[in-house]
Design a protein around this motif. Sequence first.
Motif, PDB file in Angstrom:
ATOM      1  N   ALA A 122       0.828  -1.214   0.000  1.00  0.00           N
ATOM      2  CA  ALA A 122       0.000   0.000   0.000  1.00  0.00           C
ATOM      3  C   ALA A 122       0.859   1.259   0.000  1.00  0.00           C
ATOM      4  O   ALA A 122       0.374   2.344  -0.328  1.00  0.00           O
ATOM      5  N   GLY A 123       2.125   1.125   0.360  1.00  0.00           N
ATOM      6  CA  GLY A 123       3.025   2.267   0.404  1.00  0.00           C
ATOM      7  C   GLY A 123       2.910   3.102   1.657  1.00  0.00           C
ATOM      8  O   GLY A 123       3.524   4.157   1.768  1.00  0.00           O
ATOM      9  N   ARG A 124       2.139   2.621   2.633  1.00  0.00           N
ATOM     10  CA  ARG A 124       1.949   3.349   3.879  1.00  0.00           C
ATOM     11  C   ARG A 124       1.243   2.452   4.880  1.00  0.00           C
ATOM     12  O   ARG A 124       0.706   1.393   4.512  1.00  0.00           O
ATOM     13  N   GLY A 125       1.232   2.883   6.128  1.00  0.00           N
ATOM     14  CA  GLY A 125       0.501   2.123   7.129  1.00  0.00           C
ATOM     15  C   GLY A 125       0.713   2.669   8.519  1.00  0.00           C
ATOM     16  O   GLY A 125       1.700   3.361   8.799  1.00  0.00           O
ATOM     17  N   SER A 126      -0.227   2.375   9.406  1.00  0.00           N
ATOM     18  CA  SER A 126      -0.119   2.742  10.812  1.00  0.00           C
ATOM     19  C   SER A 126      -0.511   1.538  11.655  1.00  0.00           C
ATOM     20  O   SER A 126      -1.611   0.998  11.506  1.00  0.00           O
ATOM     21  N   ILE A 127       0.409   1.122  12.517  1.00  0.00           N
ATOM     22  CA  ILE A 127       0.149   0.036  13.462  1.00  0.00           C
ATOM     23  C   ILE A 127       0.030   0.654  14.852  1.00  0.00           C
ATOM     24  O   ILE A 127       0.905   1.408  15.282  1.00  0.00           O
ATOM     25  N   VAL A 128      -1.058   0.336  15.541  1.00  0.00           N
ATOM     26  CA  VAL A 128      -1.283   0.829  16.895  1.00  0.00           C
ATOM     27  C   VAL A 128      -1.366  -0.386  17.816  1.00  0.00           C
ATOM     28  O   VAL A 128      -2.301  -1.177  17.726  1.00  0.00           O
ATOM     29  N   ASN A 129      -0.364  -0.541  18.659  1.00  0.00           N
ATOM     30  CA  ASN A 129      -0.329  -1.648  19.609  1.00  0.00           C
ATOM     31  C   ASN A 129      -0.873  -1.181  20.955  1.00  0.00           C
ATOM     32  O   ASN A 129      -0.344  -0.232  21.551  1.00  0.00           O
ATOM     33  N   ILE A 130      -1.935  -1.839  21.405  1.00  0.00           N
ATOM     34  CA  ILE A 130      -2.518  -1.459  22.695  1.00  0.00           C
ATOM     35  C   ILE A 130      -1.725  -2.143  23.800  1.00  0.00           C
ATOM     36  O   ILE A 130      -1.839  -3.346  24.022  1.00  0.00           O
ATOM     37  N   SER A 131      -0.894  -1.365  24.465  1.00  0.00           N
ATOM     38  CA  SER A 131      -0.124  -1.854  25.600  1.00  0.00           C
ATOM     39  C   SER A 131      -0.945  -1.577  26.858  1.00  0.00           C
ATOM     40  O   SER A 131      -2.106  -1.975  26.937  1.00  0.00           O
TER      41      SER A 131
END
Length: 246
Positions: free
Chosen positions: A129-138
């Motif tokens: 996709a050429g981009r991305g956001s990963i949000v890890n819930i700690s």
Amino acid sequence: MGLLDNDVAIVTGGAQGMGAAHARRILEHGARVAITDIRMEQGEAMAAELGENAIFLAHDVTKRDQWDSVIEQTEAKFGPVTVLVNNAGIDVMKPFIDFTEDEFHTLLGVNLFGNFHGMQAILPSMRRAGRGSIVNISSMEGLRPTALNSLYSASKFAVTGLTKAVAQEYAEYGIRVNSVHPGAIWTPGIEAPEIKQVVDAFVDKIPMKRIGDPEEVADLVVFLASNMSSYSTGGAFVSDGGIIAT
């Protein structure tokens, strides 16, 4: 125009609690959402409530092959995945000396390896996709441990460190990785009558003197998923009413 109009998101543990709030807010901001969980009945009801831009996929985050299937199905339905919210998690509270090795493996399997498998599986899709956001819930426990929560804290500290390391590796590909650290939030686990006295005592320690709402954490997740946080990666974002600051 929504903040996530051109995004496709996967939210693990999305059938109830904070996960459901994340999925709902992400969809409200324009994204299409795959909700995953082991709770099939609740997950299917959640997807039906959200409408045509949401699907539910049965998913055990500890199984890498299931991750591959979830991503394949999500891409087939909506296109390349650009947002991943690793929300699924479990907790066991008791004295450290009483924990078993099996309990530690179970906690690590969901809280740490769930994120490990998810990030490894999703990164090729995000690179396409050429981009991305990963949000890890700690958790706030991933920044400041407390007694009787030792193994949960260990798993969440590991998530915090893993987030920062992967963020450094993939920043050059336009992929951002951040962690969110909730404090006490109104979810099914915290509403149990048998722990009301413990919860009330904890509230007294919170500078804001209240438990947080899932939607308050979800708004932070949307911010991190969107271009509003385009220069933020490797960060640890706290939503705890001020308790870590004390």
